[in-house]
Design a protein around this motif. Structure first.
Motif, PDB file in Angstrom:
ATOM      1  N   ALA A 131      -0.727 -15.786  10.816  1.00 53.30           N
ATOM      2  CA  ALA A 131       0.333 -15.514   9.839  1.00 53.30           C
ATOM      3  C   ALA A 131       0.346 -14.043   9.448  1.00 53.30           C
ATOM      4  CB  ALA A 131       0.137 -16.394   8.605  1.00 53.30           C
ATOM      5  N   LEU A 132      -0.824 -13.456   9.260  1.00 54.85           N
ATOM      6  CA  LEU A 132      -0.901 -12.031   8.915  1.00 54.85           C
ATOM      7  C   LEU A 132      -0.375 -11.161  10.053  1.00 54.85           C
ATOM      8  CD1 LEU A 132      -4.396 -11.892   7.159  1.00 54.85           C
ATOM      9  CD2 LEU A 132      -2.163 -11.540   6.070  1.00 54.85           C
ATOM     10  N   VAL A 164       3.275 -10.342   9.797  1.00 52.58           N
ATOM     11  CA  VAL A 164       3.767  -9.587   8.645  1.00 52.58           C
ATOM     12  C   VAL A 164       4.401  -8.262   9.067  1.00 52.58           C
ATOM     13  CG1 VAL A 164       3.070  -8.342   6.549  1.00 52.58           C
ATOM     14  CG2 VAL A 164       2.204 -10.653   6.986  1.00 52.58           C
ATOM     15  N   ALA A 165       3.685  -7.449   9.837  1.00 47.80           N
ATOM     16  CA  ALA A 165       4.206  -6.128  10.222  1.00 47.80           C
ATOM     17  C   ALA A 165       5.473  -6.224  11.074  1.00 47.80           C
ATOM     18  CB  ALA A 165       3.133  -5.311  10.931  1.00 47.80           C
ATOM     19  N   PRO A 166       5.540  -7.107  12.095  1.00 47.69           N
ATOM     20  CA  PRO A 166       6.794  -7.211  12.858  1.00 47.69           C
ATOM     21  C   PRO A 166       7.981  -7.632  11.996  1.00 47.69           C
ATOM     22  CG  PRO A 166       4.996  -8.256  14.050  1.00 47.69           C
ATOM     23  CD  PRO A 166       4.467  -7.916  12.695  1.00 47.69           C
ATOM     24  N   LEU A 167       7.790  -8.611  11.118  1.00 51.84           N
ATOM     25  CA  LEU A 167       8.893  -9.065  10.275  1.00 51.84           C
ATOM     26  C   LEU A 167       9.313  -7.990   9.277  1.00 51.84           C
ATOM     27  CD1 LEU A 167       7.800 -12.764   9.585  1.00 51.84           C
ATOM     28  CD2 LEU A 167       9.568 -11.941  11.153  1.00 51.84           C
ATOM     29  N   ALA A 168       8.327  -7.306   8.690  1.00 56.73           N
ATOM     30  CA  ALA A 168       8.650  -6.231   7.751  1.00 56.73           C
ATOM     31  C   ALA A 168       9.382  -5.100   8.468  1.00 56.73           C
ATOM     32  CB  ALA A 168       7.372  -5.714   7.097  1.00 56.73           C
ATOM     33  N   SER A 169       8.959  -4.796   9.692  1.00 58.60           N
ATOM     34  CA  SER A 169       9.607  -3.733  10.461  1.00 58.60           C
ATOM     35  C   SER A 169      11.068  -4.065  10.746  1.00 58.60           C
ATOM     36  CB  SER A 169       8.867  -3.507  11.785  1.00 58.60           C
ATOM     37  OG  SER A 169       7.535  -3.123  11.558  1.00 58.60           O
ATOM     38  N   SER A 214       0.012  -0.223   5.867  1.00 53.01           N
ATOM     39  CA  SER A 214       0.128  -0.746   4.502  1.00 53.01           C
ATOM     40  C   SER A 214      -0.572  -2.097   4.383  1.00 53.01           C
ATOM     41  CB  SER A 214       1.596  -0.885   4.105  1.00 53.01           C
ATOM     42  OG  SER A 214       2.254   0.363   4.154  1.00 53.01           O
ATOM     43  N   LEU A 215      -0.405  -2.954   5.397  1.00 54.00           N
ATOM     44  CA  LEU A 215      -1.085  -4.247   5.404  1.00 54.00           C
ATOM     45  C   LEU A 215      -2.596  -4.059   5.425  1.00 54.00           C
ATOM     46  CD1 LEU A 215      -1.147  -7.351   5.677  1.00 54.00           C
ATOM     47  CD2 LEU A 215      -0.904  -7.033   8.163  1.00 54.00           C
ATOM     48  N   THR A 216      -3.063  -3.142   6.264  1.00 54.79           N
ATOM     49  CA  THR A 216      -4.501  -2.884   6.359  1.00 54.79           C
ATOM     50  C   THR A 216      -5.051  -2.360   5.037  1.00 54.79           C
ATOM     51  OG1 THR A 216      -4.261  -2.374   8.707  1.00 54.79           O
ATOM     52  CG2 THR A 216      -6.289  -1.644   7.638  1.00 54.79           C
ATOM     53  N   LEU A 217      -4.328  -1.450   4.411  1.00 55.65           N
ATOM     54  CA  LEU A 217      -4.751  -0.912   3.122  1.00 55.65           C
ATOM     55  C   LEU A 217      -4.824  -2.019   2.080  1.00 55.65           C
ATOM     56  CD1 LEU A 217      -5.495   1.814   1.865  1.00 55.65           C
ATOM     57  CD2 LEU A 217      -3.106   2.077   1.211  1.00 55.65           C
ATOM     58  N   SER A 218      -3.874  -2.937   2.097  1.00 58.03           N
ATOM     59  CA  SER A 218      -3.890  -4.060   1.154  1.00 58.03           C
ATOM     60  C   SER A 218      -5.100  -4.953   1.396  1.00 58.03           C
ATOM     61  CB  SER A 218      -2.602  -4.880   1.292  1.00 58.03           C
ATOM     62  OG  SER A 218      -1.475  -4.099   0.988  1.00 58.03           O
ATOM     63  N   LEU A 219      -5.420  -5.203   2.675  1.00 56.06           N
ATOM     64  CA  LEU A 219      -6.572  -6.041   2.986  1.00 56.06           C
ATOM     65  C   LEU A 219      -7.877  -5.375   2.562  1.00 56.06           C
ATOM     66  CD1 LEU A 219      -5.522  -7.375   6.511  1.00 56.06           C
ATOM     67  CD2 LEU A 219      -5.669  -8.689   4.393  1.00 56.06           C
ATOM     68  N   ILE A 220      -7.979  -4.079   2.773  1.00 61.30           N
ATOM     69  CA  ILE A 220      -9.180  -3.352   2.346  1.00 61.30           C
ATOM     70  C   ILE A 220      -9.366  -3.484   0.836  1.00 61.30           C
ATOM     71  CG2 ILE A 220     -10.184  -1.050   2.089  1.00 61.30           C
ATOM     72  CD1 ILE A 220      -8.932  -0.344   4.808  1.00 61.30           C
ATOM     73  N   ARG A 221      -8.250  -3.507   0.118  1.00 58.57           N
ATOM     74  CA  ARG A 221      -8.316  -3.593  -1.346  1.00 58.57           C
ATOM     75  C   ARG A 221      -8.542  -5.015  -1.832  1.00 58.57           C
ATOM     76  NH1 ARG A 221      -9.191  -4.276  -5.713  1.00 58.57           N
ATOM     77  NH2 ARG A 221      -8.349  -3.355  -7.632  1.00 58.57           N
ATOM     78  N   TRP A 222      -7.919  -6.009  -1.179  1.00 58.46           N
ATOM     79  CA  TRP A 222      -7.908  -7.350  -1.744  1.00 58.46           C
ATOM     80  C   TRP A 222      -8.665  -8.393  -0.940  1.00 58.46           C
ATOM     81  CZ3 TRP A 222      -6.457  -7.046  -6.529  1.00 58.46           C
ATOM     82  CH2 TRP A 222      -5.497  -6.088  -6.905  1.00 58.46           C
ATOM     83  N   ASN A 223      -8.857  -8.201   0.360  1.00 60.27           N
ATOM     84  CA  ASN A 223      -9.515  -9.216   1.167  1.00 60.27           C
ATOM     85  C   ASN A 223     -11.010  -9.273   0.857  1.00 60.27           C
ATOM     86  OD1 ASN A 223     -11.129  -9.726   3.954  1.00 60.27           O
ATOM     87  ND2 ASN A 223      -9.294 -11.004   3.886  1.00 60.27           N
ATOM     88  N   ARG A 224     -11.496 -10.479   0.642  1.00 60.88           N
ATOM     89  CA  ARG A 224     -12.894 -10.647   0.234  1.00 60.88           C
ATOM     90  C   ARG A 224     -13.869 -10.151   1.301  1.00 60.88           C
ATOM     91  NH1 ARG A 224     -15.721 -16.384  -1.665  1.00 60.88           N
ATOM     92  NH2 ARG A 224     -17.836 -15.525  -1.985  1.00 60.88           N
ATOM     93  N   ALA A 267      -1.575  -8.919  20.021  1.00 55.52           N
ATOM     94  CA  ALA A 267      -2.968  -9.287  20.292  1.00 55.52           C
ATOM     95  C   ALA A 267      -3.923  -8.232  19.738  1.00 55.52           C
ATOM     96  CB  ALA A 267      -3.184  -9.458  21.794  1.00 55.52           C
ATOM     97  N   GLY A 268      -3.537  -6.957  19.859  1.00 52.37           N
ATOM     98  CA  GLY A 268      -4.377  -5.885  19.336  1.00 52.37           C
ATOM     99  C   GLY A 268      -4.488  -5.933  17.827  1.00 52.37           C
ATOM    100  N   ASP A 269      -3.402  -6.312  17.148  1.00 54.62           N
ATOM    101  CA  ASP A 269      -3.449  -6.452  15.697  1.00 54.62           C
ATOM    102  C   ASP A 269      -4.224  -7.708  15.299  1.00 54.62           C
ATOM    103  OD1 ASP A 269      -1.971  -4.170  15.467  1.00 54.62           O
ATOM    104  OD2 ASP A 269      -0.067  -5.184  15.088  1.00 54.62           O
ATOM    105  N   PHE A 270      -4.023  -8.781  16.060  1.00 54.21           N
ATOM    106  CA  PHE A 270      -4.692 -10.053  15.749  1.00 54.21           C
ATOM    107  C   PHE A 270      -6.210  -9.909  15.808  1.00 54.21           C
ATOM    108  CE2 PHE A 270      -6.454 -14.171  17.116  1.00 54.21           C
ATOM    109  CZ  PHE A 270      -5.989 -14.999  16.100  1.00 54.21           C
ATOM    110  N   ARG A 271      -6.728  -9.102  16.735  1.00 56.03           N
ATOM    111  CA  ARG A 271      -8.184  -8.983  16.868  1.00 56.03           C
ATOM    112  C   ARG A 271      -8.812  -8.451  15.578  1.00 56.03           C
ATOM    113  NH1 ARG A 271      -9.161  -3.388  20.331  1.00 56.03           N
ATOM    114  NH2 ARG A 271      -7.776  -2.145  19.016  1.00 56.03           N
TER     115      ARG A 271
END
Length: 223
Positions: free
Chosen positions: A112-113, A116-121, A148-158, A82-86
């Protein structure tokens, strides 16, 4: 346990300090004028989420004691997700003007996002030797995965690229996950008690700082 680890495991840090962080964020939210009404209600709900999280994930749950075994694992997992989803739902639903649009498609993307972190972990942990099968290692792997997911979103998320206030939110999330990871590296590599002191900083950011930052950074409506 050392002094800092003792404090970290105590009720003074969790939940009391974390409750204080959430309540200070609520006070700042109440004082902040001109916020988008839906964003304000969303942040108020996030304050409640933080208060419940700090209460129900403490070592001793006030009014309950220890959680029953069937809930002891699932309740912390729920609040982690829930904390990540927010953050992830804001990443896909926020607008540059300081509003939010909670449409079904955006909520599905955020959900879906969140997976990502739980499955990757779990994928990474499956590759590690049994000697590294420890909760602290799981924490570290998850923290690196979400950072890593957050860094990717900062770079690619509109939204995070075009909305200045959301870039600040993304950087705050990246900061507290990076601090958690550094603290756990210190604990795992050296056993130093300072790692637990460092973990207090991202805890405060997670439970109250992020909400306060959103309230400050989001553009105000002009009348």
């Amino acid at each position: 346990m050392g002094t800092f680890e003792t404090f970290y495991a105590s009720a003074y840090q969790h939940p009391k300090l974390l409750w204080l962080a959430a309540l200070l964020a609520a006070a700042l939210l109440a004082a902040r004028r001109g916020l988008d009404p839906l964003l304000r209600r969303t942040l108020a709900a996030l304050v409640v989420l933080s208060l419940l999280d700090a209460w129900l994930t403490a070592n001793y749950v006030y009014g309950i004691g220890e959680l029953p075994p069937r809930f002891a694992a699932w309740v912390p997992l729920f609040f982690v997700l829930a904390g990540d989803f927010r953050f992830l739902v804001l990443a896909v639903a926020a607008t540059p003007e300081g509003g939010v649009r909670f449409e079904a498609q955006r909520l599905a993307i955020a959900a879906a996002l969140t997976a990502v972190a739980p499955l990757a972990s779990q994928a990474v942990l499956a590759l590690l030797p049994d000697s590294l099968a420890a909760p602290r290692v799981l924490f570290l792997v998850y923290e690196v995965a979400f950072a890593s997911l957050t860094l990717s979103l900062i770079r690619w998320n509109r939204n995070l690229r075009e909305a200045a206030w959301m870039r600040s939110v993304g950087r705050c999330v990246l900061l507290y996950y990076a601090l958690w990871a550094i603290a756990d590296l210190i604990i795992l590599a050296t056993g130093s008690d300072l790692g637990f002191l460092l973990r207090v900083v991202p805890n405060v950011l997670y439970y109250g700082g992020l909400i306060a930052l959103i309230a400050i950074a989001a553009p105000r409506r002009r009348f």
